[in-house]
Motif scaffolding. Sequence first.
Motif, PDB file in Angstrom:
ATOM      1  N   THR A 179       0.835  -1.191   0.000  1.00  0.00           N
ATOM      2  CA  THR A 179       0.000   0.000   0.000  1.00  0.00           C
ATOM      3  C   THR A 179       0.874   1.246   0.000  1.00  0.00           C
ATOM      4  O   THR A 179       2.043   1.185   0.375  1.00  0.00           O
ATOM      5  CB  THR A 179      -0.940  -0.002   1.230  1.00  0.00           C
ATOM      6  OG1 THR A 179      -1.715   1.203   1.248  1.00  0.00           O
ATOM      7  CG2 THR A 179      -0.144  -0.065   2.525  1.00  0.00           C
ATOM      8  N   ALA A 180       0.293   2.357  -0.431  1.00  0.00           N
ATOM      9  CA  ALA A 180       1.012   3.629  -0.427  1.00  0.00           C
ATOM     10  C   ALA A 180       0.029   4.754  -0.145  1.00  0.00           C
ATOM     11  O   ALA A 180      -1.175   4.622  -0.402  1.00  0.00           O
ATOM     12  CB  ALA A 180       1.724   3.869  -1.756  1.00  0.00           C
ATOM     13  N   ILE A 181       0.579   5.858   0.378  1.00  0.00           N
ATOM     14  CA  ILE A 181      -0.225   7.049   0.646  1.00  0.00           C
ATOM     15  C   ILE A 181       0.514   8.252   0.093  1.00  0.00           C
ATOM     16  O   ILE A 181       1.704   8.448   0.357  1.00  0.00           O
ATOM     17  CB  ILE A 181      -0.511   7.184   2.154  1.00  0.00           C
ATOM     18  CG1 ILE A 181      -1.494   8.316   2.422  1.00  0.00           C
ATOM     19  CG2 ILE A 181       0.766   7.350   2.977  1.00  0.00           C
ATOM     20  CD1 ILE A 181      -2.086   8.278   3.834  1.00  0.00           C
ATOM     21  N   SER A 182      -0.175   9.041  -0.713  1.00  0.00           N
ATOM     22  CA  SER A 182       0.448  10.172  -1.395  1.00  0.00           C
ATOM     23  C   SER A 182       0.731  11.323  -0.447  1.00  0.00           C
ATOM     24  O   SER A 182      -0.045  11.594   0.464  1.00  0.00           O
ATOM     25  CB  SER A 182      -0.460  10.659  -2.514  1.00  0.00           C
ATOM     26  OG  SER A 182      -0.596   9.679  -3.504  1.00  0.00           O
ATOM     27  N   TRP A 183       1.816  12.027  -0.736  1.00  0.00           N
ATOM     28  CA  TRP A 183       2.229  13.105   0.147  1.00  0.00           C
ATOM     29  C   TRP A 183       1.299  14.311   0.070  1.00  0.00           C
ATOM     30  O   TRP A 183       1.143  15.030   1.048  1.00  0.00           O
ATOM     31  CB  TRP A 183       3.654  13.556  -0.189  1.00  0.00           C
ATOM     32  CG  TRP A 183       3.764  14.311  -1.485  1.00  0.00           C
ATOM     33  CD1 TRP A 183       3.948  13.798  -2.736  1.00  0.00           C
ATOM     34  CD2 TRP A 183       3.689  15.738  -1.652  1.00  0.00           C
ATOM     35  NE1 TRP A 183       3.993  14.800  -3.670  1.00  0.00           N
ATOM     36  CE2 TRP A 183       3.842  15.996  -3.034  1.00  0.00           C
ATOM     37  CE3 TRP A 183       3.510  16.808  -0.787  1.00  0.00           C
ATOM     38  CZ2 TRP A 183       3.819  17.291  -3.548  1.00  0.00           C
ATOM     39  CZ3 TRP A 183       3.495  18.102  -1.306  1.00  0.00           C
ATOM     40  CH2 TRP A 183       3.637  18.329  -2.666  1.00  0.00           C
ATOM     41  N   ASP A 198       3.595   4.716  -5.961  1.00  0.00           N
ATOM     42  CA  ASP A 198       3.981   3.783  -7.019  1.00  0.00           C
ATOM     43  C   ASP A 198       4.136   2.399  -6.440  1.00  0.00           C
ATOM     44  O   ASP A 198       4.560   2.236  -5.297  1.00  0.00           O
ATOM     45  CB  ASP A 198       5.302   4.243  -7.649  1.00  0.00           C
ATOM     46  CG  ASP A 198       5.549   3.633  -9.009  1.00  0.00           C
ATOM     47  OD1 ASP A 198       5.427   4.361 -10.013  1.00  0.00           O
ATOM     48  OD2 ASP A 198       5.847   2.428  -9.063  1.00  0.00           O
ATOM     49  N   ARG A 199       3.825   1.407  -7.256  1.00  0.00           N
ATOM     50  CA  ARG A 199       3.934   0.022  -6.814  1.00  0.00           C
ATOM     51  C   ARG A 199       5.349  -0.532  -6.937  1.00  0.00           C
ATOM     52  O   ARG A 199       5.630  -1.619  -6.441  1.00  0.00           O
ATOM     53  CB  ARG A 199       2.960  -0.843  -7.604  1.00  0.00           C
ATOM     54  CG  ARG A 199       1.517  -0.454  -7.370  1.00  0.00           C
ATOM     55  CD  ARG A 199       0.572  -1.152  -8.320  1.00  0.00           C
ATOM     56  NE  ARG A 199      -0.799  -0.711  -8.120  1.00  0.00           N
ATOM     57  CZ  ARG A 199      -1.661  -1.283  -7.297  1.00  0.00           C
ATOM     58  NH1 ARG A 199      -1.314  -2.347  -6.638  1.00  0.00           N
ATOM     59  NH2 ARG A 199      -2.882  -0.793  -7.164  1.00  0.00           N
ATOM     60  N   SER A 200       6.209   0.189  -7.628  1.00  0.00           N
ATOM     61  CA  SER A 200       7.571  -0.293  -7.832  1.00  0.00           C
ATOM     62  C   SER A 200       8.468   0.122  -6.679  1.00  0.00           C
ATOM     63  O   SER A 200       8.555   1.313  -6.340  1.00  0.00           O
ATOM     64  CB  SER A 200       8.141   0.261  -9.131  1.00  0.00           C
ATOM     65  OG  SER A 200       9.526  -0.026  -9.217  1.00  0.00           O
ATOM     66  N   ARG A 201       9.160  -0.822  -6.103  1.00  0.00           N
ATOM     67  CA  ARG A 201      10.055  -0.513  -4.991  1.00  0.00           C
ATOM     68  C   ARG A 201      11.215   0.367  -5.433  1.00  0.00           C
ATOM     69  O   ARG A 201      11.851   1.025  -4.595  1.00  0.00           O
ATOM     70  CB  ARG A 201      10.580  -1.784  -4.348  1.00  0.00           C
ATOM     71  CG  ARG A 201      11.430  -2.673  -5.247  1.00  0.00           C
ATOM     72  CD  ARG A 201      11.849  -3.919  -4.481  1.00  0.00           C
ATOM     73  NE  ARG A 201      12.765  -4.749  -5.234  1.00  0.00           N
ATOM     74  CZ  ARG A 201      12.401  -5.720  -6.025  1.00  0.00           C
ATOM     75  NH1 ARG A 201      11.117  -5.983  -6.179  1.00  0.00           N
ATOM     76  NH2 ARG A 201      13.295  -6.443  -6.659  1.00  0.00           N
ATOM     77  N   MET A 202      11.482   0.391  -6.740  1.00  0.00           N
ATOM     78  CA  MET A 202      12.584   1.195  -7.259  1.00  0.00           C
ATOM     79  C   MET A 202      12.301   2.690  -7.107  1.00  0.00           C
ATOM     80  O   MET A 202      13.223   3.506  -7.173  1.00  0.00           O
ATOM     81  CB  MET A 202      12.839   0.862  -8.718  1.00  0.00           C
ATOM     82  CG  MET A 202      13.148  -0.604  -8.976  1.00  0.00           C
ATOM     83  SD  MET A 202      14.576  -1.168  -8.043  1.00  0.00           S
ATOM     84  CE  MET A 202      15.869  -0.228  -8.850  1.00  0.00           C
ATOM     85  N   THR A 251      -4.792   6.906  -0.959  1.00  0.00           N
ATOM     86  CA  THR A 251      -4.194   5.613  -0.663  1.00  0.00           C
ATOM     87  C   THR A 251      -4.426   4.622  -1.802  1.00  0.00           C
ATOM     88  O   THR A 251      -5.424   4.705  -2.524  1.00  0.00           O
ATOM     89  CB  THR A 251      -4.775   5.027   0.637  1.00  0.00           C
ATOM     90  OG1 THR A 251      -6.207   5.076   0.568  1.00  0.00           O
ATOM     91  CG2 THR A 251      -4.302   5.808   1.845  1.00  0.00           C
ATOM     92  N   TYR A 252      -3.507   3.703  -1.920  1.00  0.00           N
ATOM     93  CA  TYR A 252      -3.535   2.697  -2.976  1.00  0.00           C
ATOM     94  C   TYR A 252      -3.164   1.363  -2.349  1.00  0.00           C
ATOM     95  O   TYR A 252      -2.295   1.301  -1.478  1.00  0.00           O
ATOM     96  CB  TYR A 252      -2.545   3.062  -4.086  1.00  0.00           C
ATOM     97  CG  TYR A 252      -2.754   4.450  -4.618  1.00  0.00           C
ATOM     98  CD1 TYR A 252      -2.166   5.551  -3.994  1.00  0.00           C
ATOM     99  CD2 TYR A 252      -3.582   4.679  -5.709  1.00  0.00           C
ATOM    100  CE1 TYR A 252      -2.379   6.836  -4.444  1.00  0.00           C
ATOM    101  CE2 TYR A 252      -3.797   5.972  -6.182  1.00  0.00           C
ATOM    102  CZ  TYR A 252      -3.198   7.034  -5.546  1.00  0.00           C
ATOM    103  OH  TYR A 252      -3.426   8.309  -5.997  1.00  0.00           O
TER     104      TYR A 252
END
Length: 123
Positions: free
Chosen positions: A48-52, A104-108, A57-58
Amino acid sequence: VQLQASGGGLVQAGGSLTLSCAASGRTFSTYTMAWFRQAPGKEREFVTAISWNDDSTYYADSVKGRFTMSRDGTKRMVYLQMNSLKPEDTAVYYCAGTRYGLADRSRMRYDDWGQGTQVTVSS
């Protein structure tokens, strides 16, 4: 920013657990934050991620509806509330951040990483 994850542990299937990630530095509000996890023998995967900028959230499909990510800018903390846990959720969970970055879903895409916290779900 330096990150420190905590809150992992052993829980039975169907149970709940809340992970926390503490961030240092005054620029925390400009960081998109994410949780990733890595199970033994598998690649690290997006959770999951949360935008600044707007706290959007995603979620990965595998956790949608069960996990909730949130942030507290005042405390410089992000949280991962995990409900209805399954054995396949067993992994080391990492928090990560990227300044001014898109969720983003990419760890990079993430520059800063915490040390990880182990979550084990027993069947």
